[in-house]
Scaffold this active site. Sequence first.
Site, PDB file in Angstrom:
ATOM      1  N   ARG A 147       0.826  -1.219   0.000  1.00  0.00           N
ATOM      2  CA  ARG A 147       0.000   0.000   0.000  1.00  0.00           C
ATOM      3  C   ARG A 147       0.858   1.266   0.000  1.00  0.00           C
ATOM      4  O   ARG A 147       0.511   2.260   0.644  1.00  0.00           O
ATOM      5  CB  ARG A 147      -0.954   0.044   1.208  1.00  0.00           C
ATOM      6  CG  ARG A 147      -1.942  -1.092   1.209  1.00  0.00           C
ATOM      7  CD  ARG A 147      -3.253  -0.711   1.911  1.00  0.00           C
ATOM      8  NE  ARG A 147      -4.023  -1.930   2.112  1.00  0.00           N
ATOM      9  CZ  ARG A 147      -4.327  -2.444   3.310  1.00  0.00           C
ATOM     10  NH1 ARG A 147      -3.981  -1.822   4.414  1.00  0.00           N
ATOM     11  NH2 ARG A 147      -4.998  -3.559   3.385  1.00  0.00           N
ATOM     12  N   ASP A 192      -6.610  -3.328  -7.309  1.00  0.00           N
ATOM     13  CA  ASP A 192      -7.252  -3.930  -6.141  1.00  0.00           C
ATOM     14  C   ASP A 192      -7.448  -5.413  -6.389  1.00  0.00           C
ATOM     15  O   ASP A 192      -7.655  -5.812  -7.536  1.00  0.00           O
ATOM     16  CB  ASP A 192      -8.601  -3.255  -5.878  1.00  0.00           C
ATOM     17  CG  ASP A 192      -9.128  -3.607  -4.492  1.00  0.00           C
ATOM     18  OD1 ASP A 192      -9.853  -4.611  -4.366  1.00  0.00           O
ATOM     19  OD2 ASP A 192      -8.783  -2.906  -3.531  1.00  0.00           O
ATOM     20  N   TYR A 225     -14.173 -13.007   0.417  1.00  0.00           N
ATOM     21  CA  TYR A 225     -14.836 -11.721   0.120  1.00  0.00           C
ATOM     22  C   TYR A 225     -16.148 -11.942  -0.626  1.00  0.00           C
ATOM     23  O   TYR A 225     -17.147 -11.281  -0.373  1.00  0.00           O
ATOM     24  CB  TYR A 225     -13.936 -10.833  -0.741  1.00  0.00           C
ATOM     25  CG  TYR A 225     -13.013  -9.921   0.029  1.00  0.00           C
ATOM     26  CD1 TYR A 225     -13.528  -8.891   0.820  1.00  0.00           C
ATOM     27  CD2 TYR A 225     -11.632 -10.062  -0.043  1.00  0.00           C
ATOM     28  CE1 TYR A 225     -12.686  -8.026   1.517  1.00  0.00           C
ATOM     29  CE2 TYR A 225     -10.780  -9.210   0.645  1.00  0.00           C
ATOM     30  CZ  TYR A 225     -11.315  -8.197   1.424  1.00  0.00           C
ATOM     31  OH  TYR A 225     -10.484  -7.350   2.110  1.00  0.00           O
ATOM     32  N   ARG A 279      -7.262  11.348  -6.253  1.00  0.00           N
ATOM     33  CA  ARG A 279      -8.417  10.461  -6.232  1.00  0.00           C
ATOM     34  C   ARG A 279      -9.677  11.128  -5.691  1.00  0.00           C
ATOM     35  O   ARG A 279     -10.728  10.500  -5.644  1.00  0.00           O
ATOM     36  CB  ARG A 279      -8.086   9.230  -5.363  1.00  0.00           C
ATOM     37  CG  ARG A 279      -7.878   7.976  -6.180  1.00  0.00           C
ATOM     38  CD  ARG A 279      -8.325   6.760  -5.433  1.00  0.00           C
ATOM     39  NE  ARG A 279      -9.730   6.844  -5.093  1.00  0.00           N
ATOM     40  CZ  ARG A 279     -10.261   6.332  -4.008  1.00  0.00           C
ATOM     41  NH1 ARG A 279      -9.507   5.724  -3.130  1.00  0.00           N
ATOM     42  NH2 ARG A 279     -11.550   6.435  -3.771  1.00  0.00           N
ATOM     43  N   ARG A 316      -3.576   6.447   0.716  1.00  0.00           N
ATOM     44  CA  ARG A 316      -4.193   7.641   1.291  1.00  0.00           C
ATOM     45  C   ARG A 316      -3.316   8.365   2.292  1.00  0.00           C
ATOM     46  O   ARG A 316      -3.649   9.462   2.728  1.00  0.00           O
ATOM     47  CB  ARG A 316      -5.521   7.261   1.977  1.00  0.00           C
ATOM     48  CG  ARG A 316      -6.623   6.913   1.004  1.00  0.00           C
ATOM     49  CD  ARG A 316      -7.865   6.420   1.725  1.00  0.00           C
ATOM     50  NE  ARG A 316      -7.623   5.156   2.418  1.00  0.00           N
ATOM     51  CZ  ARG A 316      -8.474   4.576   3.249  1.00  0.00           C
ATOM     52  NH1 ARG A 316      -9.640   5.150   3.511  1.00  0.00           N
ATOM     53  NH2 ARG A 316      -8.189   3.415   3.819  1.00  0.00           N
TER      54      ARG A 316
END
Length: 365
Positions: free
Chosen positions: A35, A84, A162, A48, A39
């Site tokens: 990552r 992703d 998921y 973004r 963010r």
Amino acid sequence: SFLRSPKGFPKLKNDTFLRAARGEETEHTPVWCMRQAGRYLPEFRETRAAQDFFATCRSPKLCCELTLQPLRRFPLDAAIIFSDILVVPQALGMEVVMVPGKGPTFTEPLKEVEDLLKLRQKVDVTAELGYVFQAITLTRHSLEGRVPLIGFSGAPWTLMSYMIEGGGSTTMAKAKSWLYRHPEASHRLLRLLADVITDYLVGQVAAGAQALQLFESHAGHLGPEQFEDFALPYIRDIAQTVKSKLKEEALPLVPMIIFAKDAHYALRDLARAGYEVVGLDWTIRPQEARAQAGKDVTLQGNLDPCALYAPKEKIGELVKKMLEGFGTQRYIANLGHGLYPDMSPEHVGAFVEAVHAHSRHINKH
């Protein structure tokens, strides 16, 4: 003309990461962060800001920009394509949306065995995931040979969990109940996923990826027996099949990394599963990991991401200790999981610089 050809790529200037992955000697220990495009960077949030998350994933230009951002700030030794793991369930025909404050959410998760019939049984990865291939090709050109580019996928069990849970979960009880109640259907789903993942990873190499990482992020929800039945066979199969397809298609045999989070119970098996590199989370001692993995694989990891909340001097001490534990060779420094959004970029920089400085020092003496 961002649809450049996956040919005529710039010459690689810093191959330290690839050398370490192949077990060759390096002057310093290479380092990258899971990552690392994220963010915690203000420029990421700006890029973004107005975009839907999966719309960003489908824009090669934005993926390229986000992949390059951390490399403008830090002397990282590898880039990992911004994408992703849930693009694979999307390719199978499932709808996933990013819900603010909740994370990725499946509008219609798999509930009954019959729901498997709704999935695409044959996936043309170029048609469904070509946008990732375009992002890889564009980014590989735009990197100008600075560092290698890593491609990735989620592993079958993690994606299955998921698809059944419909999002994140603390127990994975719905997905795990399938393993106990519907073992045959579970294997059907895992097989379908493994086949798509294999084609997807081969396509990433064709597009320009120079290494591949398989994320078995939910390994820690399984015990040793379930892991051996429902995760490990597919992890092994993916490595083997990807390599034979790369050979068949005369594509480069790139190093492959398996990262099975919280699966120290399976470390011996993972070290013999056909991957050049085994990624580690922070819950195992470096010396123990070395002893279990043996001499023939490179290890990657395993600083607790939360260590980056420590003062910068402390980060340096922890990095030094980690390097002494693993040794500086056949080792790629990384965190034991991804960076968190509230981490300070300065502290990430301190981590990267400490790996380079301490590993150079240890190698000299």
